[in-house]
Design a protein around this motif. Structure first.
Motif, PDB file in Angstrom:
ATOM      1  N   GLU A  50     -11.114  -8.085 -10.115  1.00 49.01           N
ATOM      2  CA  GLU A  50     -10.012  -8.889  -9.527  1.00 49.01           C
ATOM      3  C   GLU A  50      -8.818  -8.369 -10.144  1.00 49.01           C
ATOM      4  O   GLU A  50      -7.703  -8.718  -9.356  1.00 49.01           O
ATOM      5  CB  GLU A  50     -10.342 -10.554 -10.168  1.00 49.01           C
ATOM      6  CG  GLU A  50     -11.484 -11.181  -9.662  1.00 49.01           C
ATOM      7  CD  GLU A  50     -11.804 -12.246 -10.414  1.00 49.01           C
ATOM      8  OE1 GLU A  50     -12.465 -13.349  -9.734  1.00 49.01           O
ATOM      9  OE2 GLU A  50     -11.410 -12.309 -11.512  1.00 49.01           O
ATOM     10  N   TRP A  51      -8.812  -7.699 -11.210  1.00 49.65           N
ATOM     11  CA  TRP A  51      -7.602  -7.132 -11.775  1.00 49.65           C
ATOM     12  C   TRP A  51      -7.023  -5.925 -10.981  1.00 49.65           C
ATOM     13  O   TRP A  51      -5.987  -6.036 -10.587  1.00 49.65           O
ATOM     14  CB  TRP A  51      -7.709  -6.654 -13.196  1.00 49.65           C
ATOM     15  CG  TRP A  51      -6.475  -5.989 -13.903  1.00 49.65           C
ATOM     16  CD1 TRP A  51      -6.240  -4.774 -13.698  1.00 49.65           C
ATOM     17  CD2 TRP A  51      -5.471  -6.616 -14.300  1.00 49.65           C
ATOM     18  NE1 TRP A  51      -5.281  -4.498 -14.327  1.00 49.65           N
ATOM     19  CE2 TRP A  51      -4.415  -5.609 -14.736  1.00 49.65           C
ATOM     20  CE3 TRP A  51      -5.138  -7.807 -14.736  1.00 49.65           C
ATOM     21  CZ2 TRP A  51      -3.240  -5.785 -15.578  1.00 49.65           C
ATOM     22  CZ3 TRP A  51      -3.954  -8.052 -15.454  1.00 49.65           C
ATOM     23  CH2 TRP A  51      -2.822  -7.219 -15.837  1.00 49.65           C
ATOM     24  N   ALA A  52      -8.046  -5.259 -10.550  1.00 44.41           N
ATOM     25  CA  ALA A  52      -7.837  -4.197  -9.606  1.00 44.41           C
ATOM     26  C   ALA A  52      -7.149  -4.335  -8.047  1.00 44.41           C
ATOM     27  O   ALA A  52      -6.333  -3.880  -7.710  1.00 44.41           O
ATOM     28  CB  ALA A  52      -8.941  -3.276  -9.559  1.00 44.41           C
ATOM     29  N   HIS A  53      -7.910  -5.673  -7.924  1.00 42.62           N
ATOM     30  CA  HIS A  53      -7.404  -6.184  -6.433  1.00 42.62           C
ATOM     31  C   HIS A  53      -5.956  -6.721  -6.678  1.00 42.62           C
ATOM     32  O   HIS A  53      -5.185  -6.406  -5.757  1.00 42.62           O
ATOM     33  CB  HIS A  53      -8.379  -7.217  -6.099  1.00 42.62           C
ATOM     34  CG  HIS A  53      -7.966  -7.793  -4.687  1.00 42.62           C
ATOM     35  ND1 HIS A  53      -7.450  -8.923  -4.358  1.00 42.62           N
ATOM     36  CD2 HIS A  53      -8.241  -7.614  -3.493  1.00 42.62           C
ATOM     37  CE1 HIS A  53      -7.280  -9.253  -3.346  1.00 42.62           C
ATOM     38  NE2 HIS A  53      -7.944  -8.366  -2.770  1.00 42.62           N
ATOM     39  N   THR A 101       1.431  -3.708  -2.633  1.00 42.86           N
ATOM     40  CA  THR A 101       1.643  -4.275  -1.329  1.00 42.86           C
ATOM     41  C   THR A 101       2.968  -5.034  -0.915  1.00 42.86           C
ATOM     42  O   THR A 101       3.758  -4.800  -0.013  1.00 42.86           O
ATOM     43  CB  THR A 101       0.327  -4.629  -0.550  1.00 42.86           C
ATOM     44  OG1 THR A 101      -0.794  -3.681  -0.769  1.00 42.86           O
ATOM     45  CG2 THR A 101       0.591  -4.974   0.866  1.00 42.86           C
ATOM     46  N   VAL A 102       2.876  -6.108  -1.804  1.00 46.30           N
ATOM     47  CA  VAL A 102       4.104  -6.892  -1.567  1.00 46.30           C
ATOM     48  C   VAL A 102       5.418  -6.443  -2.109  1.00 46.30           C
ATOM     49  O   VAL A 102       6.123  -6.610  -1.227  1.00 46.30           O
ATOM     50  CB  VAL A 102       3.602  -8.253  -2.575  1.00 46.30           C
ATOM     51  CG1 VAL A 102       5.049  -9.490  -2.552  1.00 46.30           C
ATOM     52  CG2 VAL A 102       2.612  -8.886  -2.081  1.00 46.30           C
ATOM     53  N   LEU A 103       5.287  -5.589  -3.036  1.00 46.63           N
ATOM     54  CA  LEU A 103       6.548  -5.105  -3.616  1.00 46.63           C
ATOM     55  C   LEU A 103       7.411  -3.930  -2.465  1.00 46.63           C
ATOM     56  O   LEU A 103       8.396  -3.899  -2.022  1.00 46.63           O
ATOM     57  CB  LEU A 103       6.578  -4.415  -4.827  1.00 46.63           C
ATOM     58  CG  LEU A 103       6.356  -5.226  -6.205  1.00 46.63           C
ATOM     59  CD1 LEU A 103       5.957  -4.487  -7.300  1.00 46.63           C
ATOM     60  CD2 LEU A 103       7.589  -6.207  -6.309  1.00 46.63           C
ATOM     61  N   LYS A 104       6.245  -3.231  -2.123  1.00 43.23           N
ATOM     62  CA  LYS A 104       6.654  -2.196  -0.922  1.00 43.23           C
ATOM     63  C   LYS A 104       7.209  -2.806   0.025  1.00 43.23           C
ATOM     64  O   LYS A 104       7.993  -2.453   0.983  1.00 43.23           O
ATOM     65  CB  LYS A 104       5.440  -1.283  -0.663  1.00 43.23           C
ATOM     66  CG  LYS A 104       5.091  -0.433  -1.806  1.00 43.23           C
ATOM     67  CD  LYS A 104       3.736   0.311  -1.141  1.00 43.23           C
ATOM     68  CE  LYS A 104       3.278   1.351  -2.439  1.00 43.23           C
ATOM     69  NZ  LYS A 104       2.055   2.058  -2.026  1.00 43.23           N
ATOM     70  N   LYS A 105       6.440  -4.074   0.723  1.00 37.61           N
ATOM     71  CA  LYS A 105       7.073  -4.989   1.665  1.00 37.61           C
ATOM     72  C   LYS A 105       8.301  -5.380   1.476  1.00 37.61           C
ATOM     73  O   LYS A 105       9.406  -5.394   2.563  1.00 37.61           O
ATOM     74  CB  LYS A 105       6.092  -5.972   2.153  1.00 37.61           C
ATOM     75  CG  LYS A 105       6.534  -6.950   3.492  1.00 37.61           C
ATOM     76  CD  LYS A 105       5.495  -7.932   3.685  1.00 37.61           C
ATOM     77  CE  LYS A 105       5.860  -8.578   4.924  1.00 37.61           C
ATOM     78  NZ  LYS A 105       7.267  -9.447   4.785  1.00 37.61           N
TER      79      LYS A 105
END
Length: 737
Positions: free
Chosen positions: A520-523, A530-534
């Motif tokens: 769960e931590w890795a996910h 992904t959110v920050l890149k977006k």
């Protein structure tokens, strides 16, 4: 002065009067009536057989043989006596109980009685063959007129084409001519708007339907959905409200009010009441009102409509606005009936001269009436026969007191009953004359509607009900697909996305011990990147748009540099900067500030992204050093837990109940009007339904017209047969002489 004829001829009013004794023949007859009656009775009893045998001889000599005038009078009197035409009252008037009104009331429960009441027949003898033939003939004509009025009502639903219509009787007259009284006398009820101001502001298309099988009297406003209104004061109030809804600034409207009156005491008629002509425009009325009324009336009195021109007897016909209007569109007076009201307000000789007017001749003639009922207590609550009886008695009292001017031999038409019958005959004849042209127009319209239905819709049937059912089925099918595509995974993703936009709301999980594994931590770490890149990509995209709108990257950088210096205090900007500063416009400075914001945010996002990618954040043990990864993982667990509740408690229940509620509320409990309104919200479906409805109505009208033609053909044959038989009997009768 010649004696008056005691008979119910077609031009006689609804009364009989005592003849004036002025000749020797009549005096002799009065003293020897019984003897002559018995003698002629025996003569006619045996002479009929002789007449049949001498018919051939009479054919050769009938032109040369002419019975004397005194004998004609005696024979006519004998016929009246034999058929119950004897005078019963002291002044030659019939017993009121035997009047046409009384006969209609007494026989109101039967179809024959209702017909007599509606059309004003005198009831003389029980088996009077002339009366039986007249009633039978007019009963047949009533059937024809009723069917044609029904066809006219259907054609009004088809459209506004001038060719697709049957004639109506258009009532015109000035405001003080007594127009409303005439119409109310015909209907037998006071139902039209009353008031000192102009209260008739819209055309009232009035359809009268004779219902001999029922005693009920009621009105309906089909366009408003108001059905079976038995209180005629309510009808009057509704008409008043509909008319007064037209603002004073407009004064009149050409939008018609449709009213249908059902009663056993009315003839089958189609009438149109129009606003009365005015001479002077009121202070609160538009200056063009007089012309607007004239234009509206001219629109309705065009062929093939029959014109009922109402004029008051106390006004010279040369000044009659109604007659002037009718002469404009009917110069030969071929389809105009003149009605002279207030006959009791002028000298009888003057009244008779008006009815015999030659200066404004009308082929359909004039009818004199005294149709204003006396104002007495409780009159407004009378039934139609009571009101009509009052009017007829009033007319009889006036006209019978002047037999020389208004008697049977005066050659004038008087009385409301005479007017009702004339209207019925005229409308039937005018409608019959229009059948052929209207039928051809209907066939042409039907061909066009059929062609349109085939070409545009490939003869595909459709109804509002079938469209509703198809729409419900299609919606439920799409809803099923949606329910299968949107389940627990999709809901969890949706919730997680909302939580990603609010990280700041998830600080509290640090207060609790949340079970979390390495997976769960890795996910969570991967998802945060992904959110920050977006978000970083969104900032870069916004910068590109600002560069384009500012005139290029170089120009935008110059503005951003100025904004940075101003924030640091290196440059002092005078004023609020709304008019610009540093050689840059206010709009350009706004774009510069936005660019500085996106630049700074992008720098922060890059720092956060570097932190998440660092080796320190790769391990769950360092969760307090990597809050973004921890909060993302916690938000995922919250979303998963929420989905379990939403899916079981809300979503599954919604998926189960929604289709059933749809069927319950839309599929079973909608009225026909609501279903049609639902279907016609789609313009394409509306057009499709309109074409089908137009085609069906035209087919219905065409079938009814074919049936009507057959009835009319049989009626012509019957009339021809009756006329031939009557001619044979007359020739046989005079064969004696």
């Amino acid at each position: 002065m010649h004696p008056e004829r005691l008979s119910n001829g077609p031009k006689s009013p609804s009364f009989q009067h005592k003849p004036k004794a002025g000749t020797y023949a009549i005096n002799v007859f009065n003293t020897t009536k019984d003897t002559v009656t018995d003698t002629l009775g025996s003569l006619f009893g045996g002479a009929r057989d002789v007449a049949e045998q001498t018919y051939q001889g009479w054919e050769a000599t009938k032109e040369a043989v002419e019975p004397p005038e005194w004998l004609k009078k005696i024979l006519r009197i004998h016929e009246d006596i034999g058929t119950g035409g004897d005078n019963g009252g002291p002044n030659g008037d019939k017993d009121p109980k035997q009047s046409k009104v009384g006969a209609g009331v007494a026989a109101g429960a039967t179809a024959a009685g209702a017909t007599a009441a509606a059309y004003g027949y005198e009831k003389s003898g029980e088996n009077d063959p002339r009366e039986v033939q007249e009633v039978a003939r007019d009963d047949q004509m009533m059937v024809l007129t009723k069917k044609m009025i029904e066809i006219r009502s259907i054609l009004q639903q088809v459209g506004q084409s001038e060719s697709l219509t049957l004639p109506a009787i258009v009532v015109i007259g000035s405001q003080s001519s007594g127009k409303s009284s005439v119409l109310e006398a015909i209907v037998g009820h006071e139902f039209l708007p009353k008031g000192s101001n102009m209260v008739t502001r819209r055309p009232i298309e009035l359809t009268l339907v004779n219902t001999p099988e029922s005693k009920d009297e009621y009105g309906e406003f089909p366009d408003l959905g108001l059905r079976r209104i038995t209180d005629f004061t309510s009808i009057q109030r509704t008409l008043t409200e509909l008319n007064m809804a037209v603002p004073d600034t407009e004064a009149i409207s050409d939008d018609p009010i449709h009213l249908t009156v059902y009663s056993p005491n009315v003839p089958d008629l189609s009438l149109i009441d129009l606003p009365g002509y005015i001479q002077v425009v009121g202070h609160n009325q538009p200056l063009e009102l007089k012309q607007k009324i004239t234009d509206l009336c001219d629109k309705y009195i065009q062929p093939p409509n029959v014109i009922l021109a109402i004029s008051a007897a106390d006004v010279d016909l040369a000044n009659s606005t109604a007659l002037r209007a009718s002469r404009r569109v009917d110069p030969r007076g071929e389809r105009t009936i003149g009605v002279i009201t207030k006959m009791d307000l002028v000298d009888p000789r003057r009244g008779a001269s008006i009815l015999n007017d030659k200066q404004y001749p009308l082929r359909l003639g004039y009818v004199g009436v005294v149709s204003k009922a006396p104002q007495s207590q409780g009159l407004f609550k009378m039934g139609s026969m009571d009101l009509l009886s009052t009017i007829v008695k009033q007319e009889n009292a006036f006209f019978s007191s002047h037999p020389f001017e208004f008697g049977a031999d005066a050659g004038v038409d008087v009385g409301t009953m005479t007017l009702r019958k004339k209207l019925m005959h005229t409308l039937e004849q005018t409608m019959s004359a229009s059948l052929a042209s209207t039928s051809d127009a209907i066939k042409q319209e039907l061909e066009e509607a059929t062609y349109e239905f085939k070409v545009q819709y490939n003869d595909r049937p459709l109804s509002a009900e079938s469209y509703l059912a198809e729409s419900l089925d299609a919606f439920k099918h799409n809803f099923k697909q949606f329910s299968e595509a949107f389940g627990r995974p999709q809901m969890q993703e949706l919730l997680k996305e909302e939580l990603d936009q609010k990280v700041e709301n998830c600080i509290k999980p640090y207060k609790f011990d949340i079970d979390m594994d390495d997976r769960e931590w890795a996910h969570g770490r991967e998802h945060v990147q992904t959110v920050l890149k977006k978000e970083l990509k969104d900032c870069e995209s916004a910068m590109s748009n600002l560069e384009a709108s500012a005139g290029g990257r170089k120009k935008l950088k110059e503005v951003m540099a100025f904004v940075d210096k101003a924030r640091k205090g290196d440059i002092v900007v005078e004023g609020d900067g709304r008019s610009g500063a540093g050689g840059f416009s206010a709009a350009l400075l706004t774009r510069g500030r936005e660019a500085v914001f996106h630049r700074d945010r992008a720098d922060i996002l890059k720092m956060r992204l570097l932190a998440v990618k660092s080796k320190q954040c790769a391990s769950l043990k360092n969760k307090y050093y990597c809050p973004e990864v921890f909060l993302d993982a916690a938000a995922s667990k919250l979303a998963a837990t929420a989905v379990l509740f939403l899916n079981v408690e809300l979503l599954s229940e919604f998926y189960y109940n929604f289709p059933r509620e749809l069927d319950l509320r839309l599929g079973r409990h909608l009225s026909d009007h609501e279903i049609e309104r639902f279907a016609k919200e789609d313009p394409k479906i509306r057009q499709h339904l309109d074409v089908i409805r137009r085609k069906e109505l035209l087919e219905l009208v065409l079938d009814k017209m074919e049936s009507l033609k057959q009835l009319e053909s049989r009626e012509r044959e019957r009339r021809g047969s009756v006329s031939k038989t009557r001619g044979q009997k007359e020739r046989g009768r005079w064969g004696l002489f």
